[in-house]
Design an enzyme around this catalytic site. Structure first.
Site, PDB file in Angstrom:
ATOM      1  N   ARG A 149      71.047  69.165  50.849  1.00  0.00           N
ATOM      2  CA  ARG A 149      72.213  69.011  50.533  1.00  0.00           C
ATOM      3  C   ARG A 149      72.470  69.290  48.991  1.00  0.00           C
ATOM      4  NH1 ARG A 149      73.336  61.699  50.503  1.00  0.00           N
ATOM      5  NH2 ARG A 149      70.745  62.157  49.388  1.00  0.00           N
ATOM      6  N   ARG A 182      68.985  66.590  44.156  1.00  0.00           N
ATOM      7  CA  ARG A 182      68.620  65.545  44.044  1.00  0.00           C
ATOM      8  C   ARG A 182      67.049  65.484  43.768  1.00  0.00           C
ATOM      9  NH1 ARG A 182      71.976  60.823  46.643  1.00  0.00           N
ATOM     10  NH2 ARG A 182      69.210  59.751  46.644  1.00  0.00           N
TER      11      ARG A 182
HETATM   12  P1  AMP Z   1      71.116  56.858  46.842  1.00  0.00           P
HETATM   13  O1  AMP Z   1      72.039  57.407  45.395  1.00  0.00           O
HETATM   14  O2  AMP Z   1      72.261  55.597  47.485  1.00  0.00           O
HETATM   15  O3  AMP Z   1      70.925  57.217  47.706  1.00  0.00           O
HETATM   16  O4  AMP Z   1      70.360  56.011  46.176  1.00  0.00           O
HETATM   17  C1  AMP Z   1      69.011  57.474  45.507  1.00  0.00           C
HETATM   18  C2  AMP Z   1      68.028  55.593  45.152  1.00  0.00           C
HETATM   19  O5  AMP Z   1      68.234  54.430  43.863  1.00  0.00           O
HETATM   20  C3  AMP Z   1      67.447  54.538  46.205  1.00  0.00           C
HETATM   21  O6  AMP Z   1      66.669  55.332  46.755  1.00  0.00           O
HETATM   22  C4  AMP Z   1      67.096  53.688  45.811  1.00  0.00           C
HETATM   23  O7  AMP Z   1      65.971  53.532  44.515  1.00  0.00           O
HETATM   24  C5  AMP Z   1      67.748  53.555  44.136  1.00  0.00           C
HETATM   25  N1  AMP Z   1      68.655  52.575  44.842  1.00  0.00           N
HETATM   26  C6  AMP Z   1      70.322  53.010  45.564  1.00  0.00           C
HETATM   27  N2  AMP Z   1      71.391  51.821  44.901  1.00  0.00           N
HETATM   28  C7  AMP Z   1      70.185  50.231  45.302  1.00  0.00           C
HETATM   29  C8  AMP Z   1      70.419  49.193  45.780  1.00  0.00           C
HETATM   30  N3  AMP Z   1      71.137  48.483  46.251  1.00  0.00           N
HETATM   31  N4  AMP Z   1      69.197  48.236  46.322  1.00  0.00           N
HETATM   32  C9  AMP Z   1      67.969  48.856  46.338  1.00  0.00           C
HETATM   33  N5  AMP Z   1      68.030  50.205  45.230  1.00  0.00           N
HETATM   34  C10 AMP Z   1      69.044  50.813  45.218  1.00  0.00           C
END
Ligand code: AMP
Length: 244
Positions: A149, A182
């Protein structure tokens, strides 16, 4: 169009007088890499409602070195979850913004049962209840999706070097900007994120499934357009809207 046309206060049905479809609060659920972000962006364009990605909001905090960003930094880099109360507070603040009036797409939230129960309380008086769509992709496909990605730092378009490559290597088709990866889209962090998904987020899916009626699953292993089409049809069905 005037704002009042879209007012959902007191409404029990998602169709306005002008026959506009009101999506209301939509949750996109699924493991890392199933395409929640890609689909949320499509839905945002299709329905004119915002994508609220807790991952994006946290990355913004990290970039701006806010206290929340500094607290979340290490956990995110390791693929672990940020504490519920901090994420809930961040979401609560975002939901007060006026662009959420006709609905919004929560992408990456809730990720724990605690967050799901908190959201239920927050939305207890919402004219339209939450609908949850779980995107399902076989686990063996997810690693390639995550490690391949790339995204555009300007417009947010998501590419994949294996399945949706940009026309020129690492350059955004739309903006010409250099694409970025990322920091947590690596193989070791992917396994940590899957662990967090299985130990915490799988229960959230079970929670919405058990609450029936407002839950559906879509196959996320087909093309981006085909997934979008099934999500759109699912939303119309869950909101009992004929789409005409
Ligand atoms: P994402 O972009 O949704 O893959 O999120 C990236 C990272 O942000 C995750 O691996 C968590 O460390 C943190 N994160 C995102 N959303 C949440 C959530 N709802 N609760 C806790 N940590 C979150």
């Amino acid at each position: 169009m005037k704002q009042e046309r879209f007012s959902i206060v007191g409404m029990t049905h998602p169709v306005t007088n002008s026959n506009e479809f009101l999506p209301g609060p939509v949750l996109l659920l699924g493991a890392p890499g199933v395409g929640k972000g890609t689909q949320a962006k499509r839905l945002m364009d299709a329905f004119g409602i915002p994508q609220i990605s807790t991952g994006d909001l946290l990355r913004e905090h990290r970039k701006n070195h806010t206290p929340l960003g500094m607290m979340a930094d290490d956990l995110m880099a390791k693929g672990q979850l940020v504490p519920d109360d901090l994420v809930n507070e961040m979401v609560a603040k975002r939901l007060t913004e006026p662009d959420t009036q006709r609905g919004y797409i929560l992408d990456g939230f809730p990720r724990t049962l605690n967050q799901a129960e908190w959201l239920d309380q927050q939305l207890a008086d919402s004219p339209l209840p939450v609908v949850a769509v779980n995107i399902v992709v076989p686990e063996r496909e997810l690693l390639e999706r995550i490690t391949g990605r790339l995204s555009c730092p300007v417009c947010g378009t998501i590419y994949n070097v294996y399945s949706e490559p940009p026309r020129h290597a690492r350059v955004c088709d739309r903006e010409g900007a250099k694409l970025i990866q990322r920091v947590d889209d690596t193989e070791p962090v992917f396994y940590e994120r899957m662990k967090a998904f299985q130990s915490k987020t799988a229960a959230v899916i079970a929670y919405y499934r058990a609450h029936g009626g407002r839950f559906a699953e879509v196959d996320g292993s087909v093309s981006v357009d085909a997934v979008m089409e099934s999500i759109r049809a699912t939303l119309f069905r869950l909101r009992q809207y004929s789409g005409t």
